[in-house]
Write a protein that holds these residues in place. Structure first.
Motif, PDB file in Angstrom:
ATOM      1  N   GLN A 188     -13.288 -55.949  58.948  1.00 44.54           N
ATOM      2  CA  GLN A 188     -12.763 -54.585  58.892  1.00 44.54           C
ATOM      3  C   GLN A 188     -13.864 -53.565  59.149  1.00 44.54           C
ATOM      4  OE1 GLN A 188     -11.190 -54.696  54.950  1.00 44.54           O
ATOM      5  NE2 GLN A 188      -9.282 -55.727  55.537  1.00 44.54           N
ATOM      6  N   LYS A 189     -15.023 -53.818  58.571  1.00 44.08           N
ATOM      7  CA  LYS A 189     -16.152 -52.899  58.761  1.00 44.08           C
ATOM      8  C   LYS A 189     -16.578 -52.853  60.232  1.00 44.08           C
ATOM      9  CE  LYS A 189     -20.697 -51.774  56.823  1.00 44.08           C
ATOM     10  NZ  LYS A 189     -21.743 -52.190  55.836  1.00 44.08           N
ATOM     11  N   GLY A 190     -16.616 -54.014  60.878  1.00 47.12           N
ATOM     12  CA  GLY A 190     -16.969 -54.046  62.294  1.00 47.12           C
ATOM     13  C   GLY A 190     -15.973 -53.290  63.149  1.00 47.12           C
ATOM     14  N   TYR A 191     -14.703 -53.443  62.843  1.00 47.51           N
ATOM     15  CA  TYR A 191     -13.673 -52.735  63.608  1.00 47.51           C
ATOM     16  C   TYR A 191     -13.788 -51.229  63.435  1.00 47.51           C
ATOM     17  CZ  TYR A 191      -9.075 -51.173  65.144  1.00 47.51           C
ATOM     18  OH  TYR A 191      -8.055 -50.512  65.786  1.00 47.51           O
ATOM     19  N   ARG A 192     -13.972 -50.786  62.196  1.00 48.16           N
ATOM     20  CA  ARG A 192     -14.108 -49.343  61.954  1.00 48.16           C
ATOM     21  C   ARG A 192     -15.318 -48.776  62.683  1.00 48.16           C
ATOM     22  NH1 ARG A 192     -12.684 -50.839  56.565  1.00 48.16           N
ATOM     23  NH2 ARG A 192     -14.892 -50.736  55.968  1.00 48.16           N
ATOM     24  N   ALA A 193     -16.423 -49.520  62.697  1.00 47.25           N
ATOM     25  CA  ALA A 193     -17.635 -49.044  63.365  1.00 47.25           C
ATOM     26  C   ALA A 193     -17.392 -48.853  64.858  1.00 47.25           C
ATOM     27  CB  ALA A 193     -18.787 -50.015  63.128  1.00 47.25           C
ATOM     28  N   LEU A 194     -16.699 -49.807  65.475  1.00 44.60           N
ATOM     29  CA  LEU A 194     -16.428 -49.683  66.905  1.00 44.60           C
ATOM     30  C   LEU A 194     -15.489 -48.505  67.183  1.00 44.60           C
ATOM     31  CD1 LEU A 194     -17.079 -51.064  69.618  1.00 44.60           C
ATOM     32  CD2 LEU A 194     -14.964 -52.367  69.350  1.00 44.60           C
ATOM     33  N   CYS A 195     -14.489 -48.336  66.330  1.00 44.78           N
ATOM     34  CA  CYS A 195     -13.543 -47.225  66.511  1.00 44.78           C
ATOM     35  C   CYS A 195     -14.221 -45.874  66.342  1.00 44.78           C
ATOM     36  CB  CYS A 195     -12.389 -47.350  65.519  1.00 44.78           C
ATOM     37  SG  CYS A 195     -11.262 -48.713  65.869  1.00 44.78           S
ATOM     38  N   ASP A 196     -15.205 -45.822  65.455  1.00 45.55           N
ATOM     39  CA  ASP A 196     -15.862 -44.550  65.140  1.00 45.55           C
ATOM     40  C   ASP A 196     -16.900 -44.140  66.172  1.00 45.55           C
ATOM     41  OD1 ASP A 196     -14.339 -44.333  62.871  1.00 45.55           O
ATOM     42  OD2 ASP A 196     -15.890 -45.032  61.507  1.00 45.55           O
ATOM     43  N   HIS A 197     -17.247 -45.028  67.093  1.00 46.40           N
ATOM     44  CA  HIS A 197     -18.280 -44.739  68.094  1.00 46.40           C
ATOM     45  C   HIS A 197     -17.709 -44.990  69.487  1.00 46.40           C
ATOM     46  CE1 HIS A 197     -20.595 -45.390  64.390  1.00 46.40           C
ATOM     47  NE2 HIS A 197     -21.501 -44.593  64.925  1.00 46.40           N
ATOM     48  N   ALA A 198     -17.186 -43.939  70.087  1.00 49.00           N
ATOM     49  CA  ALA A 198     -16.517 -44.070  71.380  1.00 49.00           C
ATOM     50  C   ALA A 198     -17.458 -44.534  72.487  1.00 49.00           C
ATOM     51  CB  ALA A 198     -15.872 -42.735  71.768  1.00 49.00           C
ATOM     52  N   ASP A 199     -18.769 -44.330  72.311  1.00 46.07           N
ATOM     53  CA  ASP A 199     -19.723 -44.699  73.345  1.00 46.07           C
ATOM     54  C   ASP A 199     -20.240 -46.128  73.185  1.00 46.07           C
ATOM     55  OD1 ASP A 199     -21.113 -44.151  71.009  1.00 46.07           O
ATOM     56  OD2 ASP A 199     -22.873 -43.361  72.057  1.00 46.07           O
ATOM     57  N   ALA A 200     -19.728 -46.866  72.209  1.00 46.66           N
ATOM     58  CA  ALA A 200     -20.206 -48.230  71.952  1.00 46.66           C
ATOM     59  C   ALA A 200     -19.313 -49.251  72.632  1.00 46.66           C
ATOM     60  CB  ALA A 200     -20.261 -48.504  70.459  1.00 46.66           C
ATOM     61  N   ARG A 203     -25.720 -50.154  73.547  1.00 48.52           N
ATOM     62  CA  ARG A 203     -24.309 -49.822  73.350  1.00 48.52           C
ATOM     63  C   ARG A 203     -23.646 -50.723  72.306  1.00 48.52           C
ATOM     64  NH1 ARG A 203     -22.075 -46.448  77.221  1.00 48.52           N
ATOM     65  NH2 ARG A 203     -20.015 -47.392  76.931  1.00 48.52           N
ATOM     66  N   SER A 204     -24.466 -51.345  71.458  1.00 46.49           N
ATOM     67  CA  SER A 204     -23.955 -52.214  70.400  1.00 46.49           C
ATOM     68  C   SER A 204     -24.336 -51.672  69.026  1.00 46.49           C
ATOM     69  CB  SER A 204     -24.507 -53.634  70.556  1.00 46.49           C
ATOM     70  OG  SER A 204     -24.027 -54.226  71.740  1.00 46.49           O
ATOM     71  N   ILE A 205     -23.433 -51.845  68.072  1.00 40.66           N
ATOM     72  CA  ILE A 205     -23.641 -51.372  66.707  1.00 40.66           C
ATOM     73  C   ILE A 205     -23.870 -52.573  65.800  1.00 40.66           C
ATOM     74  CG2 ILE A 205     -22.613 -50.102  64.772  1.00 40.66           C
ATOM     75  CD1 ILE A 205     -20.778 -48.774  66.886  1.00 40.66           C
ATOM     76  N   PRO A 206     -24.986 -52.612  65.065  1.00 41.27           N
ATOM     77  CA  PRO A 206     -25.220 -53.719  64.134  1.00 41.27           C
ATOM     78  C   PRO A 206     -24.448 -53.508  62.836  1.00 41.27           C
ATOM     79  CG  PRO A 206     -27.075 -52.209  64.078  1.00 41.27           C
ATOM     80  CD  PRO A 206     -26.132 -51.673  65.123  1.00 41.27           C
ATOM     81  N   ILE A 207     -23.855 -54.569  62.333  1.00 39.74           N
ATOM     82  CA  ILE A 207     -23.153 -54.552  61.051  1.00 39.74           C
ATOM     83  C   ILE A 207     -23.942 -55.453  60.094  1.00 39.74           C
ATOM     84  CG2 ILE A 207     -20.967 -54.929  59.857  1.00 39.74           C
ATOM     85  CD1 ILE A 207     -20.831 -52.819  62.108  1.00 39.74           C
TER      86      ILE A 207
END
Length: 234
Positions: free
Chosen positions: A117-129, A197-201
């Motif tokens: 869930q945390k990974g999904y929210r992070a991707l949704c919150d960052h349109a440039d990722a 363009r990647s977000i670390p969780i």
């Protein structure tokens, strides 16, 4: 539309049949399927496999196996990105248009619904990722790593840090080998997972364990017993 793709080929050599080998009270792959279902993030949970037995086990634990992966994408040298891109292309050929696709490894018994869930929210919150994926920190400063030399001695990779205090060195992270949320177009374009363009969780170290060798498997079993004991005492 959110899709989970669990790659699970049948050709594991170091731990034969590891994707469906019993781990605790269920086959290894069932832990990933259960976490995906519990997360409630996904419209479909699909296992991409070339193996009929793995397909049967996956379906028993309520995942879908709507296609069999071609042998050209099931050898020792096939990377994750082409496997996920193949699954997306199959879905598109059926008239479906997934927006985000999560690659969830079959050998990730410590992955949690909350982490997904945390990974999904992070991707949704960052349109440039393009991606969001699980990482954990190294337990020891990588700047003070050693190599064995040809004559059986040692040398530092970065000898300039011989006297640097550990607390003064930059913390380093590595891929946790659990899940990779990504936009469908990023998977299809073959964009790199490990880039700007990647977000670390971040995941705690005690919930991360590679399972590539028999020793890894044993360590994972020990860790699971400890976690189960902690849960029963809480």
């Amino acid at each position: 539309m959110n899709i989970a793709i669990i790659p699970a080929r049948g050709g594991s050599k170091r731990i034969p049949r590891k994707n469906i080998k019993d781990f605790g009270d269920r086959p290894m792959i069932a832990w990933s399927i259960d976490a995906a279902r519990e997360s409630k993030c996904f419209d479909r949970i699909i296992v991409s496999t070339d193996d009929a037995e793995i397909a049967r086990v996956a379906e028993k634990y309520n995942a879908e196996v709507p296609f069999m992966r071609p042998s050209t994408l099931a050898d020792d040298h096939t990377g994750t990105i082409p496997v996920i891109a193949h699954a997306i292309e199959w879905l598109q050929a059926q008239g479906e248009t997934p927006d985000t696709v999560c690659c969830l490894y079959a050998t990730a018994p410590f992955v949690t619904a909350e982490a997904l869930q945390k990974g999904y929210r992070a991707l949704c919150d960052h349109a440039d990722a393009d991606y969001a994926f699980a990482v954990t920190s190294y337990a020891f400063p990588i700047q003070r790593a050693l190599r064995k030399t040809a004559n059986g001695r040692v040398e530092m990779f970065q000898p300039e840090h011989f006297s640097t205090r550990s607390q003064d060195l930059e913390e380093a992270w590595h891929d946790a080998g659990q899940f990779y949320w990504g936009r469908a177009q990023a998977w299809q374009a073959g964009r790199t997972l490990f880039g700007q363009r990647s977000i670390p969780i971040p995941m705690p170290r005690h919930r991360v364990q590679d399972i590539d060798t028999p020793e890894d498997w044993q360590r994972a079993e020990w860790l699971m017993r400890v976690l189960d004991q902690e849960d029963s005492n809480s």
